[in-house]
Motif scaffolding. Structure first.
Motif, PDB file in Angstrom:
ATOM      1  N   TYR A 167      51.883  23.280  94.403  1.00  0.00           N
ATOM      2  CA  TYR A 167      52.983  23.241  95.373  1.00  0.00           C
ATOM      3  C   TYR A 167      54.026  22.205  94.934  1.00  0.00           C
ATOM      4  CZ  TYR A 167      55.075  22.246 100.028  1.00  0.00           C
ATOM      5  OH  TYR A 167      55.921  22.029 101.086  1.00  0.00           O
ATOM      6  N   GLY A 168      53.568  21.003  94.547  1.00  0.00           N
ATOM      7  CA  GLY A 168      54.487  19.957  94.130  1.00  0.00           C
ATOM      8  C   GLY A 168      55.276  20.328  92.888  1.00  0.00           C
ATOM      9  N   PHE A 169      54.606  20.968  91.918  1.00  0.00           N
ATOM     10  CA  PHE A 169      55.295  21.358  90.685  1.00  0.00           C
ATOM     11  C   PHE A 169      56.385  22.387  90.952  1.00  0.00           C
ATOM     12  CE2 PHE A 169      55.665  24.318  87.090  1.00  0.00           C
ATOM     13  CZ  PHE A 169      56.161  23.452  86.132  1.00  0.00           C
ATOM     14  N   PHE A 170      56.039  23.421  91.727  1.00  0.00           N
ATOM     15  CA  PHE A 170      57.036  24.451  91.996  1.00  0.00           C
ATOM     16  C   PHE A 170      58.112  23.956  92.949  1.00  0.00           C
ATOM     17  CE2 PHE A 170      53.886  27.164  90.053  1.00  0.00           C
ATOM     18  CZ  PHE A 170      54.670  28.072  89.364  1.00  0.00           C
ATOM     19  N   MET A 171      57.771  22.929  93.753  1.00  0.00           N
ATOM     20  CA  MET A 171      58.791  22.306  94.583  1.00  0.00           C
ATOM     21  C   MET A 171      59.830  21.617  93.706  1.00  0.00           C
ATOM     22  SD  MET A 171      59.525  22.053  97.726  1.00  0.00           S
ATOM     23  CE  MET A 171      61.249  21.669  97.929  1.00  0.00           C
ATOM     24  N   ALA A 172      59.383  21.041  92.599  1.00  0.00           N
ATOM     25  CA  ALA A 172      60.308  20.411  91.658  1.00  0.00           C
ATOM     26  C   ALA A 172      61.263  21.455  91.068  1.00  0.00           C
ATOM     27  CB  ALA A 172      59.527  19.715  90.541  1.00  0.00           C
ATOM     28  N   LEU A 173      60.719  22.595  90.642  1.00  0.00           N
ATOM     29  CA  LEU A 173      61.563  23.668  90.106  1.00  0.00           C
ATOM     30  C   LEU A 173      62.529  24.170  91.175  1.00  0.00           C
ATOM     31  CD1 LEU A 173      58.959  25.794  88.097  1.00  0.00           C
ATOM     32  CD2 LEU A 173      60.497  24.010  87.249  1.00  0.00           C
ATOM     33  N   TYR A 174      62.026  24.257  92.398  1.00  0.00           N
ATOM     34  CA  TYR A 174      62.827  24.728  93.531  1.00  0.00           C
ATOM     35  C   TYR A 174      64.022  23.805  93.771  1.00  0.00           C
ATOM     36  CZ  TYR A 174      63.408  26.759  98.211  1.00  0.00           C
ATOM     37  OH  TYR A 174      63.885  27.403  99.317  1.00  0.00           O
ATOM     38  N   THR A 175      63.772  22.497  93.621  1.00  0.00           N
ATOM     39  CA  THR A 175      64.837  21.515  93.830  1.00  0.00           C
ATOM     40  C   THR A 175      65.821  21.506  92.661  1.00  0.00           C
ATOM     41  OG1 THR A 175      63.198  20.175  94.998  1.00  0.00           O
ATOM     42  CG2 THR A 175      65.272  19.113  94.456  1.00  0.00           C
ATOM     43  N   LEU A 176      65.315  21.731  91.459  1.00  0.00           N
ATOM     44  CA  LEU A 176      66.152  21.670  90.263  1.00  0.00           C
ATOM     45  C   LEU A 176      67.118  22.837  90.128  1.00  0.00           C
ATOM     46  CD1 LEU A 176      63.571  20.468  87.582  1.00  0.00           C
ATOM     47  CD2 LEU A 176      65.757  19.367  88.064  1.00  0.00           C
ATOM     48  N   VAL A 177      66.796  23.966  90.735  1.00  0.00           N
ATOM     49  CA  VAL A 177      67.501  25.207  90.429  1.00  0.00           C
ATOM     50  C   VAL A 177      69.007  25.121  90.672  1.00  0.00           C
ATOM     51  CG1 VAL A 177      67.220  26.297  92.706  1.00  0.00           C
ATOM     52  CG2 VAL A 177      67.352  27.716  90.662  1.00  0.00           C
ATOM     53  N   ASN A 178      69.441  24.388  91.680  1.00  0.00           N
ATOM     54  CA  ASN A 178      70.873  24.351  91.987  1.00  0.00           C
ATOM     55  C   ASN A 178      71.532  23.057  91.556  1.00  0.00           C
ATOM     56  OD1 ASN A 178      72.935  26.007  92.983  1.00  0.00           O
ATOM     57  ND2 ASN A 178      73.026  24.909  94.923  1.00  0.00           N
ATOM     58  N   GLN A 179      70.814  22.242  90.794  1.00  0.00           N
ATOM     59  CA  GLN A 179      71.377  20.966  90.351  1.00  0.00           C
ATOM     60  C   GLN A 179      72.582  21.186  89.440  1.00  0.00           C
ATOM     61  OE1 GLN A 179      69.258  17.023  88.984  1.00  0.00           O
ATOM     62  NE2 GLN A 179      69.144  18.475  87.317  1.00  0.00           N
ATOM     63  N   SER A 180      72.477  22.167  88.539  1.00  0.00           N
ATOM     64  CA  SER A 180      73.580  22.433  87.611  1.00  0.00           C
ATOM     65  C   SER A 180      74.398  23.651  88.001  1.00  0.00           C
ATOM     66  CB  SER A 180      73.030  22.622  86.197  1.00  0.00           C
ATOM     67  OG  SER A 180      72.099  23.697  86.165  1.00  0.00           O
ATOM     68  N   LYS A 181      73.754  24.627  88.645  1.00  0.00           N
ATOM     69  CA  LYS A 181      74.459  25.862  89.001  1.00  0.00           C
ATOM     70  C   LYS A 181      75.475  25.648  90.112  1.00  0.00           C
ATOM     71  CE  LYS A 181      71.972  28.417  86.187  1.00  0.00           C
ATOM     72  NZ  LYS A 181      72.573  29.061  84.998  1.00  0.00           N
ATOM     73  N   LYS A 182      75.068  24.873  91.132  1.00  0.00           N
ATOM     74  CA  LYS A 182      75.930  24.542  92.273  1.00  0.00           C
ATOM     75  C   LYS A 182      76.436  25.783  93.012  1.00  0.00           C
ATOM     76  CE  LYS A 182      77.332  20.206  90.107  1.00  0.00           C
ATOM     77  NZ  LYS A 182      76.248  19.466  90.723  1.00  0.00           N
ATOM     78  N   PHE A 183      75.518  26.727  93.235  1.00  0.00           N
ATOM     79  CA  PHE A 183      75.858  27.899  94.035  1.00  0.00           C
ATOM     80  C   PHE A 183      75.840  27.533  95.520  1.00  0.00           C
ATOM     81  CE2 PHE A 183      73.881  30.241  90.311  1.00  0.00           C
ATOM     82  CZ  PHE A 183      75.082  30.754  89.855  1.00  0.00           C
ATOM     83  N   ASN A 184      76.412  28.403  96.324  1.00  0.00           N
ATOM     84  CA  ASN A 184      76.391  28.195  97.771  1.00  0.00           C
ATOM     85  C   ASN A 184      74.948  28.206  98.272  1.00  0.00           C
ATOM     86  OD1 ASN A 184      76.368  29.371 100.690  1.00  0.00           O
ATOM     87  ND2 ASN A 184      78.452  28.631 100.399  1.00  0.00           N
ATOM     88  N   GLY A 185      74.561  27.172  99.031  1.00  0.00           N
ATOM     89  CA  GLY A 185      73.181  27.042  99.493  1.00  0.00           C
ATOM     90  C   GLY A 185      72.735  28.160 100.409  1.00  0.00           C
ATOM     91  N   TYR A 186      73.659  28.676 101.220  1.00  0.00           N
ATOM     92  CA  TYR A 186      73.302  29.773 102.129  1.00  0.00           C
ATOM     93  C   TYR A 186      73.003  31.056 101.349  1.00  0.00           C
ATOM     94  CZ  TYR A 186      75.089  26.834 105.930  1.00  0.00           C
ATOM     95  OH  TYR A 186      75.293  25.812 106.822  1.00  0.00           O
ATOM     96  N   ILE A 187      73.759  31.288 100.282  1.00  0.00           N
ATOM     97  CA  ILE A 187      73.514  32.489  99.468  1.00  0.00           C
ATOM     98  C   ILE A 187      72.145  32.400  98.794  1.00  0.00           C
ATOM     99  CG2 ILE A 187      74.252  33.783  97.429  1.00  0.00           C
ATOM    100  CD1 ILE A 187      77.106  33.210  98.116  1.00  0.00           C
ATOM    101  N   LEU A 188      71.815  31.232  98.248  1.00  0.00           N
ATOM    102  CA  LEU A 188      70.500  31.069  97.637  1.00  0.00           C
ATOM    103  C   LEU A 188      69.394  31.218  98.679  1.00  0.00           C
ATOM    104  CD1 LEU A 188      71.050  28.088  95.147  1.00  0.00           C
ATOM    105  CD2 LEU A 188      71.031  30.545  94.669  1.00  0.00           C
ATOM    106  N   GLY A 189      69.654  30.730  99.891  1.00  0.00           N
ATOM    107  CA  GLY A 189      68.689  30.905 100.976  1.00  0.00           C
ATOM    108  C   GLY A 189      68.475  32.365 101.319  1.00  0.00           C
ATOM    109  N   MET A 190      69.563  33.151 101.267  1.00  0.00           N
ATOM    110  CA  MET A 190      69.432  34.595 101.518  1.00  0.00           C
ATOM    111  C   MET A 190      68.626  35.268 100.415  1.00  0.00           C
ATOM    112  SD  MET A 190      73.009  36.029 103.067  1.00  0.00           S
ATOM    113  CE  MET A 190      74.138  35.040 102.108  1.00  0.00           C
ATOM    114  N   TRP A 191      68.904  34.903  99.183  1.00  0.00           N
ATOM    115  CA  TRP A 191      68.159  35.482  98.067  1.00  0.00           C
ATOM    116  C   TRP A 191      66.669  35.177  98.200  1.00  0.00           C
ATOM    117  CZ3 TRP A 191      68.460  38.607  93.911  1.00  0.00           C
ATOM    118  CH2 TRP A 191      69.720  39.109  93.586  1.00  0.00           C
ATOM    119  N   ARG A 192      66.366  33.932  98.528  1.00  0.00           N
ATOM    120  CA  ARG A 192      64.969  33.552  98.663  1.00  0.00           C
ATOM    121  C   ARG A 192      64.305  34.296  99.824  1.00  0.00           C
ATOM    122  NH1 ARG A 192      61.644  28.788 101.423  1.00  0.00           N
ATOM    123  NH2 ARG A 192      59.788  28.928 100.124  1.00  0.00           N
ATOM    124  N   GLY A 193      64.977  34.301 100.981  1.00  0.00           N
ATOM    125  CA  GLY A 193      64.390  34.918 102.163  1.00  0.00           C
ATOM    126  C   GLY A 193      64.212  36.425 102.037  1.00  0.00           C
TER     127      GLY A 193
END
Length: 300
Positions: free
Chosen positions: A10-36
């Motif tokens: 859980y902790g490892f994939f949480m790190a990847l989850y946090t890193l994903v938008n560090q450089s991309k800087k996409f809209n957070g709501y759109i990424l939330g929709m993709w995930r959901g």
């Protein structure tokens, strides 16, 4: 020990989850929709091979969890883009002590049973305080104070989510049924949450909505999020089901800042993290694992 193994995953994939938008800087709501919506669609076919959920309380749990996920996801993605993955993942460590306290408040009979052995209880509190002190040592920079203020709703949401996850994991005897309902129902509700606030705040229009959500540059990131989110949810649910207290599983999230630091270092991305505090977190994490799994009768 299975809850520890799943918690570290859980902790490892949480790190990847946090890193994903560090450089991309996409809209957070759109990424939330993709995930959901993405995770929901991926596991929707499995829903037709399991018993129908008839408990109104369980449906409430799943819907409530979905709303909490929506709050958590959007704040996390926006914070990662604005402040970076390091400060974002470190800020979430505050939820450790908060989750443990909330769990004790809703399970007072188990808490008082734990309280009867003063030696064990005091040792446990000292370990949890060690988590908190390590955290505060890591957030002395101004940017971390800013991210803490922004992420406070997400910190509250993660604490409530952790307790709700444990309840969902215990809905029935079959863990697979519980996981499928989580992956389908709760994630769908989180997608709706992000959809609502994206339309409300951005007002993209019908054509603009599909153009932004299915932007070719975003599709790959969206698929990436769907994949590791599914693993994260399964690992977290398993860990919550087996752990005496959901706060102990959230404590394993303290490994996420370490993973973020190592991945940032590998990618040569600056990350102002205290190495001493990182080792301190791992030290207290090891003590917690030893205490809970050492046969000392900790059931809460």
């Amino acid at each position: 020990m299975l809850w520890v193994i799943n918690g570290l995953i859980y902790g490892f994939f949480m790190a990847l989850y946090t890193l994903v938008n560090q450089s991309k800087k996409f809209n957070g709501y759109i990424l939330g929709m993709w995930r959901g919506f993405g995770v929901c669609l991926l596991f929707l076919p499995f829903l037709f091979f399991i018993p129908v959920q008839t408990s109104a309380y369980n449906w409430f749990l799943l819907i409530f969890q979905g709303l909490l996920i929506g709050i958590y996801d959007s704040h996390l993605f926006f914070a990662s883009a604005d402040f970076g993955a390091g400060p974002t993942s470190r800020a979430m460590a505050l939820s450790v002590l908060l989750t443990a306290i909330l769990w004790w408040l809703i399970t007072p009979e188990m808490f008082f049973a734990l309280l009867e052995d003063g030696n064990i209880f005091i040792t446990l509190i000292l370990i949890l305080c060690g988590f908190t002190f390590s955290y505060w040592y890591m957030i002395k920079s101004d940017v971390s104070k800013a991210v803490l203020k922004y992420l406070f709703p997400a910190i509250l949401a993660l604490s409530a989510m952790s307790i709700a996850t444990k309840e969902i994991a215990m809905m029935g005897q079959d863990i697979w049924v519980n996981i499928v309902y989580y992956l389908v129902v709760a994630t769908f509700v989180s997608g709706l949450y992000n959809l609502f606030f994206y339309v409300k705040h951005e007002k993209p229009g019908f054509i603009g909505f599909f153009k932004n959500v299915f932007n070719p540059n975003l599709i790959k990131t969206g698929a990436y999020i769907v994949g590791f989110s599914a693993v994260l949810i399964v690992a977290k649910t398993m860990a919550m089901r087996l752990s005496p207290n959901p706060g102990y599983v959230v404590a394993l999230l303290l490994t996420a800042p370490i993973f973020v630091f190592l991945l940032n270092k590998y990618n040569k991305i600056p990350d102002d993290v205290s190495i001493k505090a990182g080792f301190s977190m791992l030290f207290f994490l090891a003590l917690l694992i030893m205490l809970v799994n050492g046969g000392y009768g900790i059931n809460d």
